[in-house]
Design a protein around this motif. Structure first.
Motif, PDB file in Angstrom:
ATOM      1  N   VAL A 208       0.844  -1.203   0.000  1.00  0.00           N
ATOM      2  CA  VAL A 208       0.000   0.000   0.000  1.00  0.00           C
ATOM      3  C   VAL A 208       0.880   1.254   0.000  1.00  0.00           C
ATOM      4  N   ALA A 209       1.955   1.244   0.788  1.00  0.00           N
ATOM      5  CA  ALA A 209       2.867   2.384   0.839  1.00  0.00           C
ATOM      6  C   ALA A 209       3.550   2.609  -0.506  1.00  0.00           C
ATOM      7  N   VAL A 210       3.951   1.530  -1.155  1.00  0.00           N
ATOM      8  CA  VAL A 210       4.593   1.664  -2.465  1.00  0.00           C
ATOM      9  C   VAL A 210       3.605   2.236  -3.470  1.00  0.00           C
ATOM     10  N   LEU A 211       2.372   1.768  -3.455  1.00  0.00           N
ATOM     11  CA  LEU A 211       1.355   2.311  -4.356  1.00  0.00           C
ATOM     12  C   LEU A 211       1.028   3.762  -4.020  1.00  0.00           C
ATOM     13  N   GLY A 212       1.149   4.109  -2.751  1.00  0.00           N
ATOM     14  CA  GLY A 212       0.927   5.501  -2.337  1.00  0.00           C
ATOM     15  C   GLY A 212       2.001   6.446  -2.838  1.00  0.00           C
ATOM     16  N   CYS A 213       3.135   5.891  -3.237  1.00  0.00           N
ATOM     17  CA  CYS A 213       4.205   6.732  -3.800  1.00  0.00           C
ATOM     18  C   CYS A 213       3.819   7.314  -5.165  1.00  0.00           C
ATOM     19  N   LEU A 214       2.883   6.693  -5.870  1.00  0.00           N
ATOM     20  CA  LEU A 214       2.476   7.196  -7.186  1.00  0.00           C
ATOM     21  C   LEU A 214       1.850   8.591  -7.106  1.00  0.00           C
ATOM     22  N   PRO A 215       0.784   8.802  -6.307  1.00  0.00           N
ATOM     23  CA  PRO A 215       0.246  10.166  -6.227  1.00  0.00           C
ATOM     24  C   PRO A 215       1.213  11.138  -5.557  1.00  0.00           C
ATOM     25  N   ALA A 216       2.009  10.651  -4.611  1.00  0.00           N
ATOM     26  CA  ALA A 216       2.990  11.526  -3.959  1.00  0.00           C
ATOM     27  C   ALA A 216       4.040  11.986  -4.966  1.00  0.00           C
ATOM     28  N   SER A 217       4.478  11.094  -5.825  1.00  0.00           N
ATOM     29  CA  SER A 217       5.465  11.458  -6.844  1.00  0.00           C
ATOM     30  C   SER A 217       4.873  12.404  -7.875  1.00  0.00           C
ATOM     31  N   LYS A 218       3.603  12.198  -8.211  1.00  0.00           N
ATOM     32  CA  LYS A 218       2.935  13.107  -9.143  1.00  0.00           C
ATOM     33  C   LYS A 218       2.866  14.513  -8.550  1.00  0.00           C
ATOM     34  N   ALA A 219       2.572  14.617  -7.269  1.00  0.00           N
ATOM     35  CA  ALA A 219       2.548  15.921  -6.607  1.00  0.00           C
ATOM     36  C   ALA A 219       3.941  16.540  -6.589  1.00  0.00           C
ATOM     37  N   LEU A 220       4.966  15.726  -6.409  1.00  0.00           N
ATOM     38  CA  LEU A 220       6.341  16.218  -6.410  1.00  0.00           C
ATOM     39  C   LEU A 220       6.730  16.761  -7.785  1.00  0.00           C
ATOM     40  N   VAL A 221       6.274  16.124  -8.838  1.00  0.00           N
ATOM     41  CA  VAL A 221       6.532  16.614 -10.193  1.00  0.00           C
ATOM     42  C   VAL A 221       5.898  17.997 -10.371  1.00  0.00           C
ATOM     43  N   GLY A 222       4.692  18.189  -9.835  1.00  0.00           N
ATOM     44  CA  GLY A 222       4.053  19.504  -9.890  1.00  0.00           C
ATOM     45  C   GLY A 222       4.867  20.573  -9.180  1.00  0.00           C
ATOM     46  N   VAL A 223       5.449  20.214  -8.042  1.00  0.00           N
ATOM     47  CA  VAL A 223       6.307  21.153  -7.297  1.00  0.00           C
ATOM     48  C   VAL A 223       7.530  21.504  -8.126  1.00  0.00           C
ATOM     49  N   ILE A 224       8.170  20.491  -8.689  1.00  0.00           N
ATOM     50  CA  ILE A 224       9.393  20.712  -9.472  1.00  0.00           C
ATOM     51  C   ILE A 224       9.102  21.566 -10.705  1.00  0.00           C
ATOM     52  N   ALA A 225       7.967  21.329 -11.358  1.00  0.00           N
ATOM     53  CA  ALA A 225       7.613  22.099 -12.554  1.00  0.00           C
ATOM     54  C   ALA A 225       7.313  23.560 -12.223  1.00  0.00           C
ATOM     55  N   ARG A 226       6.718  23.839 -11.068  1.00  0.00           N
ATOM     56  CA  ARG A 226       6.344  25.207 -10.706  1.00  0.00           C
ATOM     57  C   ARG A 226       7.445  25.969  -9.971  1.00  0.00           C
ATOM     58  N   LEU A 227       8.429  25.278  -9.445  1.00  0.00           N
ATOM     59  CA  LEU A 227       9.437  25.895  -8.588  1.00  0.00           C
ATOM     60  C   LEU A 227      10.145  27.108  -9.190  1.00  0.00           C
ATOM     61  N   PRO A 228      10.539  27.100 -10.464  1.00  0.00           N
ATOM     62  CA  PRO A 228      11.286  28.257 -10.974  1.00  0.00           C
ATOM     63  C   PRO A 228      10.440  29.501 -11.257  1.00  0.00           C
ATOM     64  N   TYR A 229       9.119  29.398 -11.205  1.00  0.00           N
ATOM     65  CA  TYR A 229       8.263  30.509 -11.625  1.00  0.00           C
ATOM     66  C   TYR A 229       7.585  31.156 -10.427  1.00  0.00           C
ATOM     67  N   HIS A 230       7.628  32.495 -10.415  1.00  0.00           N
ATOM     68  CA  HIS A 230       7.049  33.265  -9.316  1.00  0.00           C
ATOM     69  C   HIS A 230       5.953  34.177  -9.838  1.00  0.00           C
ATOM     70  N   SER A 231       5.098  34.604  -8.942  1.00  0.00           N
ATOM     71  CA  SER A 231       4.014  35.514  -9.293  1.00  0.00           C
ATOM     72  C   SER A 231       4.557  36.886  -9.664  1.00  0.00           C
ATOM     73  N   ILE A 232       3.773  37.581 -10.442  1.00  0.00           N
ATOM     74  CA  ILE A 232       4.109  38.945 -10.828  1.00  0.00           C
ATOM     75  C   ILE A 232       4.065  39.825  -9.577  1.00  0.00           C
ATOM     76  N   ASP A 233       4.987  40.785  -9.476  1.00  0.00           N
ATOM     77  CA  ASP A 233       5.027  41.596  -8.254  1.00  0.00           C
ATOM     78  C   ASP A 233       3.857  42.583  -8.214  1.00  0.00           C
ATOM     79  N   GLN A 234       3.458  42.946  -7.014  1.00  0.00           N
ATOM     80  CA  GLN A 234       2.255  43.751  -6.786  1.00  0.00           C
ATOM     81  C   GLN A 234       2.374  45.139  -7.398  1.00  0.00           C
ATOM     82  N   LYS A 235       3.561  45.709  -7.427  1.00  0.00           N
ATOM     83  CA  LYS A 235       3.749  47.045  -8.011  1.00  0.00           C
ATOM     84  C   LYS A 235       3.402  47.026  -9.500  1.00  0.00           C
TER      85      LYS A 235
END
Length: 192
Positions: A51-78
């Motif tokens: 069950v833990a090994v199968l649980g790594c699938l959605p956890a890894s998918k979430a990690l890919v989302g983090v890695i893909a978004r990490l370099p990009y930041h929101s536009i500044d408020q000014k």
């Protein structure tokens, strides 16, 4: 943490934080299930390990989302305040990361006025003509033809054009808001 809607300022930072929290929770659950099975049986060869090994699938998918978004930041408020003050008659979307089959292309802001679409990205590595072509082809494939798409990576020319579009929209007073909202929603579907 208040939810921030897609296309509004601060969305990329919000989404990155949410993905990080989700990833930590998922991997925490995986670890808890694994250790629960290990401490109950004294061996890693049990059903909870599976069950833990199968649980790594959605956890890894979430990690890919983090890695893909990490370099990009929101536009500044000014910058957001400057754009809002100069474009009250235009449809605007912020904080997008447009994805195609080959590339991930960040887009800070896009303004839509009638059949004109202007985008701005402060990232120098983004091929602005390729990004504009991708947006344009997606719009054409969804039966939105006759739209002019241009993406700039310099702020001054972008805000000058956006201000000009706003002046034209204020004078003409055409009711194109419904078309603009449809185009905005379609462009937001391209963004992660």
């Amino acid at each position: 943490m208040n939810k921030v809607e897609k296309g509004t300022p601060g969305y990329l930072d919000y989404k990155r934080k949410a993905e990080i929290i989700r990833t930590i929770i998922y991997f925490g659950i995986v670890a808890a299930v694994f250790f629960l099975g290990y401490f109950q049986t004294g061996s890693r060869l049990n059903m909870l390990t599976v069950v833990a090994v199968l649980g790594c699938l959605p956890a890894s998918k979430a990690l890919v989302g983090v890695i893909a978004r990490l370099p990009y930041h929101s536009i500044d408020q000014k910058t957001v305040d400057d754009i809002r003050s100069k474009t009250p008659h235009l449809t605007v979307a912020y904080d997008m990361v447009i994805t195609s089959r080959e590339k991930i292309m960040p887009l800070d802001c896009i303004v839509i006025s009638g059949h004109n679409i202007f985008g701005y990205t402060h990232y120098d590595k983004v091929n602005t003509s390729e990004l504009a072509k991708h947006i344009s082809s997606t719009l054409k494939s969804n039966q939105y033809s006759g739209l002019t798409v241009r993406v700039l990576n310099e702020y001054r020319p972008f805000i000058t054009r956006a201000e000009g579009l706003d002046h034209i929209a204020a004078v003409e007073k055409e009711d194109t808001r419904e078309l603009e909202e449809e185009v905005r929603a379609l462009i937001l579907t391209l963004s992660m």
